[in-house]
Enzyme design. Sequence first.
Site, PDB file in Angstrom:
ATOM      1  CE  LYS A   9      -3.828  -2.382   2.301  1.00  0.00           C
ATOM      2  NZ  LYS A   9      -4.882  -2.301   3.344  1.00  0.00           N
ATOM      3  CE1 TYR A  49      -9.118  -3.420  -0.065  1.00  0.00           C
ATOM      4  CE2 TYR A  49      -8.444  -1.499  -1.333  1.00  0.00           C
ATOM      5  CZ  TYR A  49      -8.154  -2.526  -0.435  1.00  0.00           C
ATOM      6  OH  TYR A  49      -6.874  -2.641   0.084  1.00  0.00           O
ATOM      7  NE  ARG A 102      -2.206  -5.992   7.059  1.00  0.00           N
ATOM      8  CZ  ARG A 102      -3.323  -6.549   6.610  1.00  0.00           C
ATOM      9  NH1 ARG A 102      -3.882  -7.546   7.262  1.00  0.00           N
ATOM     10  NH2 ARG A 102      -3.892  -6.092   5.508  1.00  0.00           N
ATOM     11  CG  ASN A 112      -3.638  -2.548   6.832  1.00  0.00           C
ATOM     12  OD1 ASN A 112      -3.470  -2.067   5.707  1.00  0.00           O
ATOM     13  ND2 ASN A 112      -4.664  -3.327   7.118  1.00  0.00           N
ATOM     14  CG  HIS A 115      -4.914  -6.601  -0.533  1.00  0.00           C
ATOM     15  ND1 HIS A 115      -6.157  -6.732   0.034  1.00  0.00           N
ATOM     16  CD2 HIS A 115      -4.880  -7.491  -1.572  1.00  0.00           C
ATOM     17  CE1 HIS A 115      -6.848  -7.651  -0.642  1.00  0.00           C
ATOM     18  NE2 HIS A 115      -6.108  -8.117  -1.616  1.00  0.00           N
ATOM     19  CD  GLU A 126      -8.052  -9.709  -3.953  1.00  0.00           C
ATOM     20  OE1 GLU A 126      -6.890 -10.062  -3.658  1.00  0.00           O
ATOM     21  OE2 GLU A 126      -8.940  -9.508  -3.095  1.00  0.00           O
TER      22      GLU A 126
HETATM   23  N1  UDP Z   1      -9.868  -1.036   7.008  1.00  0.00           N
HETATM   24  C1  UDP Z   1      -9.953   0.142   7.734  1.00  0.00           C
HETATM   25  N2  UDP Z   1     -10.752   0.177   8.845  1.00  0.00           N
HETATM   26  C2  UDP Z   1     -11.472  -0.901   9.255  1.00  0.00           C
HETATM   27  C3  UDP Z   1     -11.382  -2.097   8.511  1.00  0.00           C
HETATM   28  C4  UDP Z   1     -10.562  -2.131   7.395  1.00  0.00           C
HETATM   29  O1  UDP Z   1      -9.323   1.132   7.382  1.00  0.00           O
HETATM   30  O2  UDP Z   1     -12.182  -0.810  10.268  1.00  0.00           O
HETATM   31  C5  UDP Z   1      -9.020  -1.080   5.816  1.00  0.00           C
HETATM   32  C6  UDP Z   1      -7.647  -1.694   6.082  1.00  0.00           C
HETATM   33  O3  UDP Z   1      -6.700  -0.989   5.305  1.00  0.00           O
HETATM   34  C7  UDP Z   1      -7.841  -3.123   5.582  1.00  0.00           C
HETATM   35  C8  UDP Z   1      -8.775  -2.909   4.396  1.00  0.00           C
HETATM   36  O4  UDP Z   1      -9.641  -1.869   4.819  1.00  0.00           O
HETATM   37  O5  UDP Z   1      -6.613  -3.715   5.195  1.00  0.00           O
HETATM   38  C9  UDP Z   1      -9.585  -4.134   3.994  1.00  0.00           C
HETATM   39  O6  UDP Z   1     -10.225  -4.663   5.141  1.00  0.00           O
HETATM   40  P1  UDP Z   1     -10.283  -6.228   5.398  1.00  0.00           P
HETATM   41  O7  UDP Z   1     -11.248  -6.455   6.499  1.00  0.00           O
HETATM   42  O8  UDP Z   1     -10.542  -6.935   4.118  1.00  0.00           O
HETATM   43  O9  UDP Z   1      -8.821  -6.549   5.958  1.00  0.00           O
HETATM   44  P2  UDP Z   1      -7.581  -7.314   5.305  1.00  0.00           P
HETATM   45  O10 UDP Z   1      -8.123  -8.389   4.411  1.00  0.00           O
HETATM   46  O11 UDP Z   1      -6.783  -6.274   4.574  1.00  0.00           O
HETATM   47  O12 UDP Z   1      -6.811  -7.875   6.473  1.00  0.00           O
HETATM   48 MG    MG Z   2      -9.576  -8.328   2.920  1.00  0.00          MG
END
Ligand code: UDP
Ligand code: MG
Length: 150
Positions: A9, A49, A102, A112, A115, A126
Amino acid sequence: METTLILFKPDALHRGLAGRILSRFEEKGLQIVGLKLLTMSQEMAAQHYAEHVGKPFYDGLVGFMTSSPIIALALRGPGAIHVARSLMGKTFGNEAEPGTIRGDFGNSRSYNLIHGSDSAESATRELGIFFPEGLQEWTPITAPWLWDAE
Ligand code: UDP
Ligand code: MG
């Protein structure tokens, strides 16, 4: 054998962590079959997304992800999807375990660093967004040791 889609990211690039993060995957033995620097368009972000449309963090997430270049990476290996997610750690930096990407490099919930696809279906979808031209097919000379091949 699985292939997963990883994104570094914008925060990973601004913070100069791309090389160190890539090393985690290389050291683990995952094979690079796609790698590019690009800036995500609004359309790509919306596609990528789609599952998060309507959530409170969606607009901020898309704004962040389209704000500056990212690195898209396709990684291959046995169980690559799960293995990559394990190396990444939990979603939020302040909950991710030490030793994970992370967990070691961030303490933020939104920024974070990385992805990774969460299932075989997500990975296929994807990879199609970021590598529509396909992946590089090659065999590491260490393949028998990396992959338990006969
Ligand atoms: N995210 C955020 N706030 C939240 C949940 C998610 O900013 O409360 C962002 C974060 O960058 C995360 C992305 O949205 O990586 C996608 O969320 P997901 O639940 O799919 O998490 P991941 O698969 O990235 O662990
Ligand atoms: Mg995710």
